[in-house]
Design an enzyme around this catalytic site. Structure first.
Site, PDB file in Angstrom:
ATOM      1  N   ARG A 274     -21.640  -5.038   2.199  1.00  0.00           N
ATOM      2  CA  ARG A 274     -20.770  -6.059   2.281  1.00  0.00           C
ATOM      3  C   ARG A 274     -21.308  -6.785   3.797  1.00  0.00           C
ATOM      4  O   ARG A 274     -21.679  -6.255   4.630  1.00  0.00           O
ATOM      5  CB  ARG A 274     -19.340  -5.673   2.328  1.00  0.00           C
TER       6      ARG A 274
ATOM      7  N   ARG B 107     -18.325  -5.643   8.765  1.00  0.00           N
ATOM      8  CA  ARG B 107     -17.138  -4.993   9.192  1.00  0.00           C
ATOM      9  C   ARG B 107     -17.113  -4.051   9.802  1.00  0.00           C
ATOM     10  O   ARG B 107     -17.533  -2.894   9.303  1.00  0.00           O
ATOM     11  CB  ARG B 107     -15.924  -5.250   7.872  1.00  0.00           C
TER      12      ARG B 107
ATOM     13  N   ARG C 124     -10.589   5.666   4.887  1.00  0.00           N
ATOM     14  CA  ARG C 124      -9.900   4.647   4.035  1.00  0.00           C
ATOM     15  C   ARG C 124      -9.742   5.140   2.740  1.00  0.00           C
ATOM     16  O   ARG C 124      -8.480   4.905   2.085  1.00  0.00           O
ATOM     17  CB  ARG C 124     -10.625   3.335   4.169  1.00  0.00           C
TER      18      ARG C 124
ATOM     19  N   ARG D  30       0.676  -1.285   0.147  1.00  0.00           N
ATOM     20  CA  ARG D  30      -0.026  -0.256   0.122  1.00  0.00           C
ATOM     21  C   ARG D  30       0.898   1.402   0.154  1.00  0.00           C
ATOM     22  O   ARG D  30       0.331   2.413   0.020  1.00  0.00           O
ATOM     23  CB  ARG D  30      -0.820   0.222   1.108  1.00  0.00           C
TER      24      ARG D  30
HETATM   25  P1  AP5 Z   1     -14.065  -6.795  -2.013  1.00  0.00           P
HETATM   26  O1  AP5 Z   1     -13.345  -7.911  -2.940  1.00  0.00           O
HETATM   27  O2  AP5 Z   1     -14.003  -7.185  -0.527  1.00  0.00           O
HETATM   28  O3  AP5 Z   1     -13.002  -5.343  -2.119  1.00  0.00           O
HETATM   29  P2  AP5 Z   1     -11.652  -5.045  -1.503  1.00  0.00           P
HETATM   30  O4  AP5 Z   1     -10.940  -4.431  -2.481  1.00  0.00           O
HETATM   31  O5  AP5 Z   1     -10.774  -6.350  -1.372  1.00  0.00           O
HETATM   32  O6  AP5 Z   1     -12.110  -4.314  -0.194  1.00  0.00           O
HETATM   33  P3  AP5 Z   1     -11.472  -4.185   1.113  1.00  0.00           P
HETATM   34  O7  AP5 Z   1     -12.641  -3.273   1.771  1.00  0.00           O
HETATM   35  O8  AP5 Z   1     -11.447  -5.466   1.764  1.00  0.00           O
HETATM   36  O9  AP5 Z   1     -10.255  -3.420   1.026  1.00  0.00           O
HETATM   37  P4  AP5 Z   1      -9.412  -2.553   2.114  1.00  0.00           P
HETATM   38  O10 AP5 Z   1      -8.086  -2.536   1.111  1.00  0.00           O
HETATM   39  O11 AP5 Z   1     -10.319  -1.484   2.632  1.00  0.00           O
HETATM   40  O12 AP5 Z   1      -9.355  -3.553   3.423  1.00  0.00           O
HETATM   41  P5  AP5 Z   1      -8.267  -4.792   3.835  1.00  0.00           P
HETATM   42  O13 AP5 Z   1      -9.139  -5.896   4.476  1.00  0.00           O
HETATM   43  O14 AP5 Z   1      -7.421  -4.893   2.946  1.00  0.00           O
HETATM   44  O15 AP5 Z   1     -15.334  -6.226  -2.409  1.00  0.00           O
HETATM   45  C1  AP5 Z   1     -16.020  -5.533  -1.505  1.00  0.00           C
HETATM   46  C2  AP5 Z   1     -17.689  -5.730  -1.796  1.00  0.00           C
HETATM   47  O16 AP5 Z   1     -18.120  -5.331  -2.995  1.00  0.00           O
HETATM   48  C3  AP5 Z   1     -18.025  -7.063  -1.611  1.00  0.00           C
HETATM   49  O17 AP5 Z   1     -19.379  -7.237  -0.837  1.00  0.00           O
HETATM   50  C4  AP5 Z   1     -18.270  -7.626  -2.823  1.00  0.00           C
HETATM   51  O18 AP5 Z   1     -18.854  -8.748  -3.167  1.00  0.00           O
HETATM   52  C5  AP5 Z   1     -18.540  -6.581  -3.711  1.00  0.00           C
HETATM   53  N1  AP5 Z   1     -18.022  -6.407  -4.966  1.00  0.00           N
HETATM   54  C6  AP5 Z   1     -16.726  -6.664  -5.573  1.00  0.00           C
HETATM   55  N2  AP5 Z   1     -16.502  -6.391  -6.779  1.00  0.00           N
HETATM   56  C7  AP5 Z   1     -18.092  -5.844  -7.141  1.00  0.00           C
HETATM   57  C8  AP5 Z   1     -18.376  -5.557  -8.470  1.00  0.00           C
HETATM   58  N3  AP5 Z   1     -17.546  -5.460  -9.503  1.00  0.00           N
HETATM   59  N4  AP5 Z   1     -19.419  -5.251  -8.651  1.00  0.00           N
HETATM   60  C9  AP5 Z   1     -20.684  -5.118  -7.408  1.00  0.00           C
HETATM   61  N5  AP5 Z   1     -19.984  -5.538  -6.196  1.00  0.00           N
HETATM   62  C10 AP5 Z   1     -18.776  -5.997  -6.134  1.00  0.00           C
HETATM   63  O19 AP5 Z   1      -7.652  -4.057   5.129  1.00  0.00           O
HETATM   64  C11 AP5 Z   1      -8.214  -3.470   6.120  1.00  0.00           C
HETATM   65  C12 AP5 Z   1      -7.506  -2.610   7.123  1.00  0.00           C
HETATM   66  O20 AP5 Z   1      -6.107  -3.557   7.387  1.00  0.00           O
HETATM   67  C13 AP5 Z   1      -6.792  -1.382   6.417  1.00  0.00           C
HETATM   68  O21 AP5 Z   1      -7.719  -0.269   6.562  1.00  0.00           O
HETATM   69  C14 AP5 Z   1      -5.533  -1.338   7.184  1.00  0.00           C
HETATM   70  O22 AP5 Z   1      -5.720  -0.682   8.438  1.00  0.00           O
HETATM   71  C15 AP5 Z   1      -5.028  -2.597   7.297  1.00  0.00           C
HETATM   72  N6  AP5 Z   1      -4.173  -3.033   6.478  1.00  0.00           N
HETATM   73  C16 AP5 Z   1      -4.244  -4.230   5.637  1.00  0.00           C
HETATM   74  N7  AP5 Z   1      -3.094  -4.085   4.729  1.00  0.00           N
HETATM   75  C17 AP5 Z   1      -2.242  -3.274   5.049  1.00  0.00           C
HETATM   76  C18 AP5 Z   1      -0.960  -2.926   4.444  1.00  0.00           C
HETATM   77  N8  AP5 Z   1      -0.518  -3.439   3.456  1.00  0.00           N
HETATM   78  N9  AP5 Z   1      -0.428  -1.754   5.174  1.00  0.00           N
HETATM   79  C19 AP5 Z   1      -0.834  -1.110   6.073  1.00  0.00           C
HETATM   80  N10 AP5 Z   1      -2.121  -1.484   6.582  1.00  0.00           N
HETATM   81  C20 AP5 Z   1      -2.966  -2.669   6.234  1.00  0.00           C
END
Ligand code: AP5
Length: 253
Positions: free
Chosen positions: A162, A195, A206, A116
């Site tokens: 979601r 979530r 975010r 990221r």
């Molecule tokens: P989904 O596939 O879950 O989307 P996503 O891009 O994975 O979204 P996230 O919210 O999981 O990403 P994020 O980066 O904010 O969170 P993460 O868990 O990585 O799809 C979302 C929804 O839309 C689902 O319901 C799906 O069915 C639907 N959907 C998908 N495609 C669609 C389409 N085309 N049309 C209609 N509906 C659709 O991170 C969480 C937290 O962890 C971060 O905020 C941070 O605090 C920490 N963290 C994680 N990784 C790091 C890192 N590398 N560095 C620092 N902190 C980190």
């Protein structure tokens, strides 16, 4: 010559076009999914991991598991995540290093939500070079980034719909991917939950954090010819096909 099967569609049963005799091509050491929250990183990373039997690591899922288990890392990251901020780079990198080493495999990794920041991207390059050791196939193949772009309004709509299973982690969407029985996981019948970071104010934070890092991060891959750009504003199937078409030229087994 090594026999290589080429599929031009994710729907292998319907569209497989046969067996071609081509020289074997090398894949990247990792596929990394970039994009704002709700872009579909998790959805498509999971699909590709299943399709090619590759290990998928979602840094968000690993953190949420630590938070649920109340480990030291979980206690350290819970508050940061609940505010929609990024866990510090050195903490994420160390966590990922341990996680990858514990897998004990050398295949291409599918990374969802990492990197990221440019710092994390540079760390990953170094880590993969070290991990490759004498494996020259991986050594010469830098990570390939798949950047999924989605408008902010669409992100809001998706994330407010979601729901996830706290037991098995499967994700649903009230609009695009509802469970068979409302509010219940199809697989283990656990009650689905929202979530905690999917509230409107935290989603906005975010998005802001993502936008601050996105340009420089994408550029670090684009400048090396390692960036695939995908319009994520369409349906899940359309995005999946777009990814499949772009991946074909880079990733043939
Ligand atoms: P989904 O596939 O879950 O989307 P996503 O891009 O994975 O979204 P996230 O919210 O999981 O990403 P994020 O980066 O904010 O969170 P993460 O868990 O990585 O799809 C979302 C929804 O839309 C689902 O319901 C799906 O069915 C639907 N959907 C998908 N495609 C669609 C389409 N085309 N049309 C209609 N509906 C659709 O991170 C969480 C937290 O962890 C971060 O905020 C941070 O605090 C920490 N963290 C994680 N990784 C790091 C890192 N590398 N560095 C620092 N902190 C980190």
């Amino acid at each position: 010559m090594i026999e290589t099967k080429i599929s031009y569609s994710w729907d292998r049963d319907v569209h497989r076009v046969g067996t071609l005799h081509t020289p074997r091509r090398l894949g990247p050491a990792a596929l990394v999914f970039l994009g704002p929250p709700g872009a579909g990183k998790g959805t498509h990373a999971q699909h590709i991991a299943n399709e090619y039997s590759l290990p998928r690591i979602s840094t968000g899922d690993v953190f949420r598991s630590h938070v649920a288990r109340k480990t030291a890392l979980g206690l350290q990251s819970a508050e940061i995540m609940s505010r929609g901020l990024l866990v510090p780079d050195d903490v994420v990198c160390e966590m990922l290093r341990e996680h990858i080493c514990s897998l004990g495999c050398s295949s291409c990794l599918v990374l969802d939500g990492f990197p990221r920041s440019v710092y994390q991207a540079n760390w990953l390059d170094c880590f993969l070079r070290t991990r490759s050791g004498n494996n020259h196939e991986l050594l010469h193949n830098a990570p390939l980034a798949i950047q999924i772009s989605v408008e902010h309004d669409e992100v809001m709509r998706r994330l407010s719909g979601r729901r996830s299973c706290p037991s098995c982690g499967r994700s649903y969407n009230l609009d695009s991917q509802p469970p068979v029985n409302s509010g219940i996981c199809d697989y283990d019948e656990t009650k689905l939950v929202m979530r905690p970071d999917d509230s409107e104010s935290v989603i906005r934070e975010r998005l802001m954090v993502h936008d601050e890092n996105a340009l420089a991060l994408a550029e670090s891959y684009r400048s090396r010819g390692r960036l695939l750009q995908i319009d994520g504003n369409t349906t899940v199937d359309a995005v999946r096909n777009a990814i499949g078409i772009q991946l074909e030229s880079h990733f043939i087994f």
